[in-house]
Structure formats: structure tokens, C-alpha cells
Design an enzyme around this catalytic site. Sequence first.
Site: not given
Length: 329
Positions: A165, A93, A206
Site C-alpha cells: 500500500k 483488504e 483502499c
Amino acid sequence: MAATPIKLAGAGAFAAALAVAVSRPRAVGRLVRTLVARAAGAPVYAPLPPPQKVKVAVCQLHVTADKEENLQTARRAIENAAAQGAKLVVLPEMWNCPYSNDSFPTYAEDIEGGASGSVAMLSAAAAAAGVTLVAGSIPERCGERLYNTCCVFNSRGELLAKHRKVHLFDIDIPGKITFKESLTLSPGPGPTVVDTEAGRLGIGICYDIRFPELAQLYAARGCQVLIYPGAFNMTTGPVHWELLAKARAVDNQIFVITCSPARNPASSYQAWGHSTVVGPFAEILATTGHEPDTIVADMDYAQLAERRANMPLRQQKRHDLYELLDKTA
């Protein structure tokens, strides 16, 4: 007086079915469980793609404030991964910039407008190395919005998919860490499933790994691997990073890959590191510490069907009590 034999209609077919049941009890058992589950309202899962064996390389990169240096670091890592025989390469990331709300607007690139130097490098590197590339994430600018975006390329360097995301990292642990991605970033629209030469991949970034429903949607859509570029911190990383990867793997009987930046003492945000490849039985196939490193693991997708046959969780779920609703299907 002798008893008169009673003839049953279809007795021959019944005898044949009984013979099959005796000779193949596991197959018949699976069929019965499937029929019972469907009668209870179980969803029909997407079929898995054909099984194959894939060598994956997970590149834990040293990230600095020098964007050009980060690009060269990533390119070398991709080349090194291919030299080790990897056909699937994963980056972390925010590998092209420091992880901070101050950096995201400054380093953001317009991917859809074709003004992305990072994407141009990634495309060229994937093609030169002949690998499927899950290119971690970079800050993306689209109109007035910023996203935390992962790009996926095939071995010809073509952009197959983008995952923005979905769940933004907004947390406040007093005395430990406070971070709010929503101050600069916008959430993505939903799940990203992409068919590649290295299999069917489900992409998260994440904080996405903390939401089991997203992983369940990916498993239901026939993904073979869940890939999470991430940058867990020094508070949550030691206790949750490996735990969550194992949980998503064992819950869905699927391969899970996490890829973090290396820890940089000069950075304001300290990444935990410990990039990891987990098998469908929650076994650790490869992992690293917090230094820059590339780990390689072999994934045999035939294990997915084997694990699910040995422990048929999908058929055993109480679909009469609960269900997962895919609103994006």
C-alpha cells in the site's frame, strides 16, 4: 486563349492521401490529433494488451479474529468463484485478520521468507481453481517493517507480484473516525503493474484510490483494469466509495474493481462493504450490499479502445499546460 494546366509535384500522392481522408475521416482525425498532441509534448502511452473478455468474481468476505477460519472462508470463496466461471478473482483488504493497528503486528507474515501460511493457501487455491487471483491484502512483515500487502497469483499458483500500500490511511474526522495506519505500517515503494492471463492489472489498496495520479500512471502504462481491495468505513464509505471508483474509471476510461470485507457487527472497525465492478464509461457492472457475497461481472476489454476513440481525452489534454511525471518508470 486557353489556360495552361499547372502540374504540381507530388499531386498524385496528395490526391491519394485526400481520397483516404475522405473515405476514413475518423482514422485521419485520430492521427492528426495524435500528431498535434505529440507536438505539444504529450507522452507516448504504452500499448494496450490484446482485447479479451474476462469474467471477474469479487468476493466480499466475513472476517473474524480466527485466522484459520478466515483462511478457510477465503479458500471456499475462491472455489465458488471458479465454479461460476470466473477467470479473475479478487479478495478484500485485510481478509485474514481484523482491521486494527493492534492486529497487524500479531497477524503479520513473512512473505519473502516463505513463512506465510496465507500465501501458501492462496497459491494452492489459485492453482486448484485455475484462476488469476488478486488476493486482497494481508499484513506483511519484512525485517523490522510491516506493510499492507496485496499478492497476485497466476492460474498455476505462482506469485506474480506484490503491491505494498503506497498511501497510508491516516485520517482524523472529529466525532466520526480517527485512524492512523502509520502507527504500525510503512508505505510501499510505488506502483504495481502486472501482466496476467486476465489482462494487464494496476493494483492499489483502499486509500490508494483517492490519489488520481496513481491511476493515471497505471492507465499510461497500458493497464486494462485497476483493482483496489479496500475497507472504507461507515463515515467515508457511503459518500466516497462508489464515487471514487467511478471517478477513476471515467477519468482514465478503464475498468475499476473495488473489494471490501463484509460488515461485521462484532468488529471494532465497521467496513462499508458494497464491493463493485465499474466499466470504462463509469457504469456499474455489478455491486453488492454489506453482507458476505460474491458478485460476478463480464468485462470486455475491447470497450477501452472504443470509449477512447469516441471521446479521445488523451489526445485532447493540454500537454503544453500540464503533465504527469512518472518518477518510477
